[in-house]
Design an enzyme around this catalytic site. Structure first.
Site, PDB file in Angstrom:
ATOM      1  N   GLU A  49       0.831  -1.216   0.000  1.00 19.91           N
ATOM      2  CA  GLU A  49       0.000   0.000   0.000  1.00 19.91           C
ATOM      3  C   GLU A  49       0.859   1.256   0.000  1.00 19.91           C
ATOM      4  OE1 GLU A  49      -3.039  -0.077  -1.246  1.00 19.91           O
ATOM      5  OE2 GLU A  49      -3.526  -1.533   0.306  1.00 19.91           O
ATOM      6  N   HIS A  50       0.488   2.191  -0.837  1.00 17.49           N
ATOM      7  CA  HIS A  50       1.179   3.487  -0.946  1.00 17.49           C
ATOM      8  C   HIS A  50       2.639   3.317  -1.313  1.00 17.49           C
ATOM      9  CE1 HIS A  50      -1.991   6.243   0.336  1.00 17.49           C
ATOM     10  NE2 HIS A  50      -2.395   5.284   1.142  1.00 17.49           N
ATOM     11  N   ASP A  52       3.334   2.193  -4.817  1.00 20.27           N
ATOM     12  CA  ASP A  52       3.437   2.230  -6.287  1.00 20.27           C
ATOM     13  C   ASP A  52       4.024   3.555  -6.765  1.00 20.27           C
ATOM     14  OD1 ASP A  52       1.061   3.588  -5.607  1.00 20.27           O
ATOM     15  OD2 ASP A  52      -0.113   2.761  -7.265  1.00 20.27           O
ATOM     16  N   SER A 146     -13.022   2.597  -7.650  1.00 14.74           N
ATOM     17  CA  SER A 146     -14.126   2.913  -8.557  1.00 14.74           C
ATOM     18  C   SER A 146     -13.715   4.035  -9.514  1.00 14.74           C
ATOM     19  CB  SER A 146     -15.379   3.319  -7.777  1.00 14.74           C
ATOM     20  OG  SER A 146     -15.088   4.423  -6.953  1.00 14.74           O
ATOM     21  N   ASP A 190      -3.839   0.905  -9.867  1.00 20.45           N
ATOM     22  CA  ASP A 190      -5.261   0.656 -10.121  1.00 20.45           C
ATOM     23  C   ASP A 190      -5.545   0.475 -11.609  1.00 20.45           C
ATOM     24  OD1 ASP A 190      -5.099   1.324  -7.500  1.00 20.45           O
ATOM     25  OD2 ASP A 190      -6.155   3.233  -7.670  1.00 20.45           O
ATOM     26  N   LYS A 234     -10.342  10.400  -2.309  1.00 27.29           N
ATOM     27  CA  LYS A 234      -8.980  10.925  -2.186  1.00 27.29           C
ATOM     28  C   LYS A 234      -8.757  12.218  -2.964  1.00 27.29           C
ATOM     29  CE  LYS A 234      -6.649   7.772  -5.485  1.00 27.29           C
ATOM     30  NZ  LYS A 234      -7.875   7.167  -6.074  1.00 27.29           N
TER      31      LYS A 234
END
Ligand code: GLA
Length: 458
Positions: A49-50, A52, A146, A190, A234
């Site tokens: 997580e966090h 990339d 999404s 994503d 975000k």
């Protein structure tokens, strides 16, 4: 193959209620039949997580929930967008003049990001006019991507509408860049998984160059997604970009201390590559160079020998200029340790030792603790839900996606699944009326789904 374009699948609409329904809505809206349909899935990140946007590999899989679009072309170079959810208002604009307002993350701006990215790539003299109805099943602001799925779907729609070809990798890279038009400085996870996913396998996604490798998950357990029911958009806050900026500053301070050229754009991953050392060594370097106390703007400027104006114009982003205190040590510690956990996770999946499930669970737990304590991207509800999932029989549980709300992902042994679901329902959802009302779409088992594609009516 990653270098292939997304597949075009012939489909009988009578066998697919959702497509059939979307077709009817499209006809009632535009008084014609759709020419084609495009689909891009959301994702759940299993670990990584966090990191990339720091250049490190991540390990997500696509989920079944997706963005589906019905499309036809118009000759007036107009973009006409509608959504099956009345909450999301119609939009009409000119294909030759795409405006994205960073101050308001409205739904159609995500569509326009994907559209603009593809248009800029090909720069067509007469960009196609597009009529489109969008239907989404990924809960919004829940950490299941999404927004990126909408960007990717729009990218694919625009590619097909303009009769162009690109590989999945090229599409993923363009969509990752163009989502930044909305103002968040995300990495490429994503968009990459939305295009590169394949049914039945999670993927290790590596960057520069972008590539995806299958990761076979162990048979004895399933992954369960649970939404903590706190929404986090975000693009509507500066949390996300503050972390991106903290990592950027940490990379510069580490580089300078180690005698590297630090004034160019740098990621934490670049520092490791340039030094040619292990992640463990990078963790020692962080201890040696950075301090756990927060850094003020003045201290950062002093360390780098730059003026506050230079800090503002070359390092900070628009929505982080107001920040006065930066945590560099903690963020760098998270990034290097999380990058190592991703590689361990992949190794365990590849080697499938006897205690694989326990070991993977352990890494997921460590990842959550690091996100919570070092990266500070969790929230009370996420922490509470992770604790509930572990007490209910999960071997590992962690927040997934950007955090500060949204979903957890838990690894649950097959034989404990029913009791796990019951216990999480009873402890987290039922006692709270709002959560109870959201439970059906908030707690579900997920399997690695396939990537983006075009559907044509057979
Ligand atoms: C968001 C971003 C991704 C990634 C995650 C955190 O989903 O879009 O690029 O940074 O947050 O891992």
């Amino acid at each position: 193959m990653a270098s292939n374009p997304p597949p075009k699948l012939q489909i009988h609409l009578s066998e697919n209620d959702r497509l059939q329904n979307l077709k009817e809505i499209f006809i009632s809206k535009f008084e014609e039949t759709p020419m084609f349909y495009a689909r891009a899935p959301g994702r759940v990140n299993l670990i990584g997580e966090h990191i990339d946007y720091c250049g490190y590999a991540v390990l997500p899989m696509a989920i079944e929930q997706d963005i589906l679009a019905a499309v036809s072309l118009n000759k007036t170079q107009t973009i006409q967008l509608a959504n099956t959810k009345p909450l999301y208002k119609d939009f009409t604009g000119s294909a030759g003049d795409i405006q994205i307002d960073k101050s308001k993350p409205l739904w159609h701006y995500y569509f326009l990001c994907g559209l603009k990215g593809i248009q800029e790539h090909f720069n067509p003299s007469t960009p196609a006019g597009i009529d489109c109805v969008v239907d989404g099943t990924i809960p919004a602001s829940s950490g299941l991507s999404s927004s990126s799925a909408l960007v990717c779907c729009a990218g694919l729609v625009t590619l097909e509408a303009n009769k162009k070809n690109l590989s999945k990798v090229e599409l993923a890279e363009i969509c990752a860049r163009s989502e930044r038009y909305i103002g968040t400085e995300g990495g490429g996870m994503d968009q990459s998984i939305s295009f590169l996913a394949e049914q039945g396998t999670a993927k290790l996604i590596e960057f520069s160059p972008l590539r995806a490798t299958d990761v076979k998950l162990p048979d004895g357990a399933v992954f369960v997604i649970a939404n903590c029911c706190v929404e986090m958009n975000k693009a509507a806050t500066s949390h996300f970009n503050i972390r991106v900026v903290e990592c950027r500053i940490a990379a510069k301070l580490l580089s300078k201390a180690k005698g590297l050229e630090w004034s160019r754009p740098l990621k934490l991953g670049d520092v490791q590559t340039e030094l040619g050392v292990s992640l463990e060594e990078m963790l020692r370097t962080v201890d040696e160079v950075l301090h756990p106390e927060t850094y003020s703007k003045e201290e950062i400027c002093q360390c780098l020998g730059i003026t506050p104006e230079q800090l503002g114009s070359t390092i900070l982003s628009e929505n982080t200029k107001h920040v006065t205190q930066f945590k560099l040590y903690q963020r760098a510690k998270h990034v290097y340790s999380e990058a190592a956990r991703v590689l361990q996770f992949k190794d365990i999946c590849d080697q499938a030792p006897a205690r694989a499930i326990q070991q993977l669970g352990e890494l997921m737990k460590q990842s959550h603790v690091s996100c919570r304590d070092l990266y500070e991207c969790s929230c009370l509800e996420l922490d509470q839900l992770v604790a509930t999932c572990l007490e209910s029989g999960a071997v590992g549980s962690r927040l997934t996606g950007a955090g500060w709300g949204g979903c957890t992902v838990s690894m649950v042994p097959n034989d404990k699944l029913d009791s796990f679901l019951q216990s999480v329902r009873d402890s987290y959802y039922k006692p709270d009326a709002r959560r109870a009302a959201m439970e059906k779409q908030s707690l579900f088992v997920t399997k690695p789904g396939r990537g983006a594609c075009i559907f044509l009516e057979a």
